[in-house]
Design a protein around this motif. Sequence first.
Motif, PDB file in Angstrom:
ATOM      1  N   HIS A 131      -5.340   0.472  -7.322  1.00  0.00           N
ATOM      2  CA  HIS A 131      -5.557   1.775  -6.686  1.00  0.00           C
ATOM      3  C   HIS A 131      -4.727   2.840  -7.400  1.00  0.00           C
ATOM      4  O   HIS A 131      -5.220   3.941  -7.680  1.00  0.00           O
ATOM      5  CB  HIS A 131      -5.173   1.709  -5.212  1.00  0.00           C
ATOM      6  N   GLY A 132      -3.452   2.514  -7.701  1.00  0.00           N
ATOM      7  CA  GLY A 132      -2.597   3.466  -8.407  1.00  0.00           C
ATOM      8  C   GLY A 132      -3.113   3.788  -9.793  1.00  0.00           C
ATOM      9  O   GLY A 132      -3.125   4.955 -10.222  1.00  0.00           O
ATOM     10  N   GLU A 163      -0.079   8.492  -5.414  1.00  0.00           N
ATOM     11  CA  GLU A 163      -0.848   9.671  -5.016  1.00  0.00           C
ATOM     12  C   GLU A 163       0.068  10.883  -4.849  1.00  0.00           C
ATOM     13  O   GLU A 163      -0.263  11.999  -5.283  1.00  0.00           O
ATOM     14  CB  GLU A 163      -1.595   9.379  -3.721  1.00  0.00           C
ATOM     15  N   SER A 207      -3.422  -3.172  -4.708  1.00  0.00           N
ATOM     16  CA  SER A 207      -2.636  -1.955  -4.505  1.00  0.00           C
ATOM     17  C   SER A 207      -2.266  -1.308  -5.840  1.00  0.00           C
ATOM     18  O   SER A 207      -2.272  -0.085  -5.976  1.00  0.00           O
ATOM     19  CB  SER A 207      -1.373  -2.259  -3.681  1.00  0.00           C
ATOM     20  N   ARG A 212       0.834  -1.200   0.000  1.00  0.00           N
ATOM     21  CA  ARG A 212       0.000   0.000   0.000  1.00  0.00           C
ATOM     22  C   ARG A 212       0.866   1.246   0.000  1.00  0.00           C
ATOM     23  O   ARG A 212       0.605   2.209  -0.733  1.00  0.00           O
ATOM     24  CB  ARG A 212      -0.912   0.001   1.227  1.00  0.00           C
ATOM     25  N   ASN A 238       2.822   1.204  -3.623  1.00  0.00           N
ATOM     26  CA  ASN A 238       2.038   1.133  -4.855  1.00  0.00           C
ATOM     27  C   ASN A 238       0.838   2.068  -4.870  1.00  0.00           C
ATOM     28  O   ASN A 238       0.286   2.317  -5.939  1.00  0.00           O
ATOM     29  CB  ASN A 238       1.553  -0.308  -5.083  1.00  0.00           C
ATOM     30  N   GLN A 239       0.433   2.570  -3.703  1.00  0.00           N
ATOM     31  CA  GLN A 239      -0.693   3.492  -3.629  1.00  0.00           C
ATOM     32  C   GLN A 239      -0.248   4.898  -3.218  1.00  0.00           C
ATOM     33  O   GLN A 239      -0.425   5.851  -3.969  1.00  0.00           O
ATOM     34  CB  GLN A 239      -1.738   2.980  -2.635  1.00  0.00           C
TER      35      GLN A 239
END
Length: 333
Positions: A160-161, A109, A157, A101, A104-105
């Motif tokens: 999400h990206g 962000e 994960s 997380r 990769n997230q």
Amino acid sequence: MPEVGALGRPGGADGRSGRVLLLGATGFVGRHVGTALERAGYEVLAVARHPRKTPASWRFHPMDLADAEPRALVELIDEAHPEAVVNAAGEVWSPTADRMRHSNQLLVERLLAALAAAGPRPRLVQLGSVHEYSPQPRGVWLTESSPEVPATGYGRSKLHGTRAVQQAVATGAADAVVLRLSNVIGAGTPRGSLLGQVATQLLEGTAEGRTAEVRVSPLRSSRDFVDAQDVARAVVAALRSPGAVGRVVNVASGASQPVRDMVDLLISISGRPARLVERPVTQSRSPTDTDWMAVEVSAARTVLGWQPRRTPRDMVQDLWRAAAEQRDGSVDR
């Protein structure tokens, strides 16, 4: 902020194509991407947590992208004024959901926030994964319109990206394309991967003429394996394709290869005496697991003008030669 070095002018009189900010440049895929970028005439500004060896022609900037102050990445983009940013950073073989997380997230962000705040508006190429899709039954190819219900924490994960990038494009905050990669193989394949583990066991188990005992989980699946050099070519194509903006494009071989065949091929190419031992399964598998994967790549041909060139033998030969060279100090044939 650490010194970046004397930066030339992107796309200047030296004839280079421009500057690319390569995040995760010292990782497995990042190194291949950097090599392809340089061959295509780009100036590579490499960013990674640890200053591992990089070519002298690359400029290196140390930064932990997920932990750095948000303003640091904005300042780097403003100073470097890159033509493009390639995000090859992230976790693949991490055993913890928190690390995936985080890398990769959260990293994606922060990168998108930095791109929105920076003065330049470079093209972003985000490297995603076909594991963002739902597993499909045998004979059903993954396409860009396949359902997105990942079966693993890694896939979730990465998804999400991807969705964060798509949202940024939709709101006009980014000029970006996502390349979803299948299972990448080549020189520098990580030890945590199946073929990386097999190569390590072959090298360590055949010392002093012994026969290696290569222990693996049951080899009953088929996967789509793509060569790292082909992936790197796709990244260069994505930088240069006007029609790629806002797209998610699969980058794969377009074929399903039995994992057993890949392991047997690696053992054969190594020339090392080996005995293959499949460990018994100790726990039941998730009902979402699948034994088969193949990925449709027609969109990559249409959008990027790209198609895979290299064969399973090519990628496994590169893997073995690099692994043997790293261990022995010379190419083992």
